[in-house]
Design a protein around this motif. Structure first.
Motif, PDB file in Angstrom:
ATOM      1  N   MET A 116       0.812  -1.196   0.000  1.00 35.00           N
ATOM      2  CA  MET A 116       0.000   0.000   0.000  1.00 35.00           C
ATOM      3  C   MET A 116       0.859   1.265   0.000  1.00 35.00           C
ATOM      4  SD  MET A 116      -3.354   0.666   0.451  1.00 35.00           S
ATOM      5  CE  MET A 116      -4.278   2.124   0.603  1.00 35.00           C
ATOM      6  N   ILE A 117       1.912   1.269   0.811  1.00 29.91           N
ATOM      7  CA  ILE A 117       2.771   2.446   0.877  1.00 29.91           C
ATOM      8  C   ILE A 117       3.392   2.715  -0.485  1.00 29.91           C
ATOM      9  CG2 ILE A 117       4.857   3.428   1.890  1.00 29.91           C
ATOM     10  CD1 ILE A 117       4.215   1.799   4.409  1.00 29.91           C
ATOM     11  N   PHE A 118       3.886   1.662  -1.125  1.00 30.89           N
ATOM     12  CA  PHE A 118       4.512   1.834  -2.439  1.00 30.89           C
ATOM     13  C   PHE A 118       3.535   2.446  -3.427  1.00 30.89           C
ATOM     14  CE2 PHE A 118       5.192   0.168  -6.729  1.00 30.89           C
ATOM     15  CZ  PHE A 118       6.380   0.800  -7.025  1.00 30.89           C
ATOM     16  N   GLU A 119       2.314   1.943  -3.452  1.00 32.04           N
ATOM     17  CA  GLU A 119       1.330   2.450  -4.405  1.00 32.04           C
ATOM     18  C   GLU A 119       1.013   3.920  -4.146  1.00 32.04           C
ATOM     19  OE1 GLU A 119       1.049  -0.465  -2.827  1.00 32.04           O
ATOM     20  OE2 GLU A 119       1.048  -1.920  -4.464  1.00 32.04           O
ATOM     21  N   THR A 120       0.952   4.311  -2.884  1.00 33.68           N
ATOM     22  CA  THR A 120       0.682   5.704  -2.539  1.00 33.68           C
ATOM     23  C   THR A 120       1.820   6.601  -2.995  1.00 33.68           C
ATOM     24  OG1 THR A 120      -0.630   5.012  -0.631  1.00 33.68           O
ATOM     25  CG2 THR A 120       0.143   7.292  -0.658  1.00 33.68           C
ATOM     26  N   ILE A 121       3.051   6.190  -2.711  1.00 33.01           N
ATOM     27  CA  ILE A 121       4.218   6.977  -3.142  1.00 33.01           C
ATOM     28  C   ILE A 121       4.280   7.034  -4.660  1.00 33.01           C
ATOM     29  CG2 ILE A 121       6.741   7.058  -3.163  1.00 33.01           C
ATOM     30  CD1 ILE A 121       6.617   5.819  -0.311  1.00 33.01           C
ATOM     31  N   GLN A 122       4.019   5.926  -5.307  1.00 31.21           N
ATOM     32  CA  GLN A 122       4.036   5.881  -6.765  1.00 31.21           C
ATOM     33  C   GLN A 122       2.988   6.833  -7.348  1.00 31.21           C
ATOM     34  OE1 GLN A 122       2.956   2.086  -8.545  1.00 31.21           O
ATOM     35  NE2 GLN A 122       4.520   2.400 -10.110  1.00 31.21           N
ATOM     36  N   ALA A 123       1.793   6.842  -6.790  1.00 30.40           N
ATOM     37  CA  ALA A 123       0.737   7.733  -7.279  1.00 30.40           C
ATOM     38  C   ALA A 123       1.120   9.196  -7.074  1.00 30.40           C
ATOM     39  CB  ALA A 123      -0.581   7.421  -6.573  1.00 30.40           C
ATOM     40  N   LEU A 124       1.686   9.523  -5.918  1.00 32.79           N
ATOM     41  CA  LEU A 124       2.126  10.901  -5.673  1.00 32.79           C
ATOM     42  C   LEU A 124       3.217  11.297  -6.662  1.00 32.79           C
ATOM     43  CD1 LEU A 124       2.243  10.883  -1.778  1.00 32.79           C
ATOM     44  CD2 LEU A 124       0.780  12.343  -3.191  1.00 32.79           C
ATOM     45  N   THR A 150      10.273  -2.182  -1.582  1.00 26.32           N
ATOM     46  CA  THR A 150      10.387  -3.107  -0.450  1.00 26.32           C
ATOM     47  C   THR A 150       9.484  -2.707   0.703  1.00 26.32           C
ATOM     48  OG1 THR A 150      12.224  -1.925   0.619  1.00 26.32           O
ATOM     49  CG2 THR A 150      12.792  -3.598  -1.035  1.00 26.32           C
ATOM     50  N   TRP A 151       9.014  -1.478   0.723  1.00 27.26           N
ATOM     51  CA  TRP A 151       8.236  -0.994   1.857  1.00 27.26           C
ATOM     52  C   TRP A 151       6.868  -1.647   1.977  1.00 27.26           C
ATOM     53  CZ3 TRP A 151       9.350   4.985   2.204  1.00 27.26           C
ATOM     54  CH2 TRP A 151      10.662   5.155   2.634  1.00 27.26           C
ATOM     55  N   ASN A 152       6.395  -2.343   0.972  1.00 25.90           N
ATOM     56  CA  ASN A 152       5.142  -3.088   1.115  1.00 25.90           C
ATOM     57  C   ASN A 152       5.362  -4.376   1.893  1.00 25.90           C
ATOM     58  OD1 ASN A 152       3.405  -1.303  -0.090  1.00 25.90           O
ATOM     59  ND2 ASN A 152       3.441  -2.289  -2.073  1.00 25.90           N
ATOM     60  N   ASN A 167      13.284   5.039   8.612  1.00 26.15           N
ATOM     61  CA  ASN A 167      13.043   6.377   9.157  1.00 26.15           C
ATOM     62  C   ASN A 167      12.970   7.443   8.070  1.00 26.15           C
ATOM     63  OD1 ASN A 167      15.710   6.371   8.437  1.00 26.15           O
ATOM     64  ND2 ASN A 167      16.484   7.017  10.421  1.00 26.15           N
ATOM     65  N   LYS A 168      13.148   7.080   6.829  1.00 29.59           N
ATOM     66  CA  LYS A 168      13.070   8.030   5.725  1.00 29.59           C
ATOM     67  C   LYS A 168      11.632   8.333   5.314  1.00 29.59           C
ATOM     68  CE  LYS A 168      17.487   8.603   4.685  1.00 29.59           C
ATOM     69  NZ  LYS A 168      18.156   9.833   4.339  1.00 29.59           N
ATOM     70  N   LEU A 169      10.667   7.629   5.866  1.00 31.82           N
ATOM     71  CA  LEU A 169       9.272   7.841   5.501  1.00 31.82           C
ATOM     72  C   LEU A 169       8.855   9.287   5.764  1.00 31.82           C
ATOM     73  CD1 LEU A 169       6.799   6.424   4.344  1.00 31.82           C
ATOM     74  CD2 LEU A 169       6.135   5.846   6.667  1.00 31.82           C
ATOM     75  N   ALA A 170       9.333   9.867   6.843  1.00 27.99           N
ATOM     76  CA  ALA A 170       9.008  11.264   7.155  1.00 27.99           C
ATOM     77  C   ALA A 170       9.588  12.199   6.088  1.00 27.99           C
ATOM     78  CB  ALA A 170       9.537  11.639   8.524  1.00 27.99           C
TER      79      ALA A 170
END
Length: 59
Positions: free
Chosen positions: A1-9, A33-35, A41-44
């Motif tokens: 889910m995280i990957f898809e959100t970042i990809q869409a942004l 790999t984040w899925n 800690n780089k998410l922020a």
């Protein structure tokens, strides 16, 4: 889910994921790999880059 959100942004801003990883000092393929693993800690930093909350990336 995280990957898809970042990809869409990234797509909405015409940013290649590889360029974003380089700009943030992340190894190539990190976002994919984040899925499967907990994000580092780089998410922020990613959230700040896109001017969104960390919660937005996690939803």
């Amino acid at each position: 889910m995280i990957f898809e959100t970042i990809q869409a942004l990234a797509e909405t801003r015409n940013v290649h994921l590889e360029a974003l990883e380089i700009a943030l000092g992340l190894p190539e393929g990190t976002f994919r790999t984040w899925n499967q693993t907990a994000p580092c800690n780089k998410l922020a930093e990613v959230a700040r880059y896109f001017h969104v909350s960390v919660e937005t990336l996690l939803n």
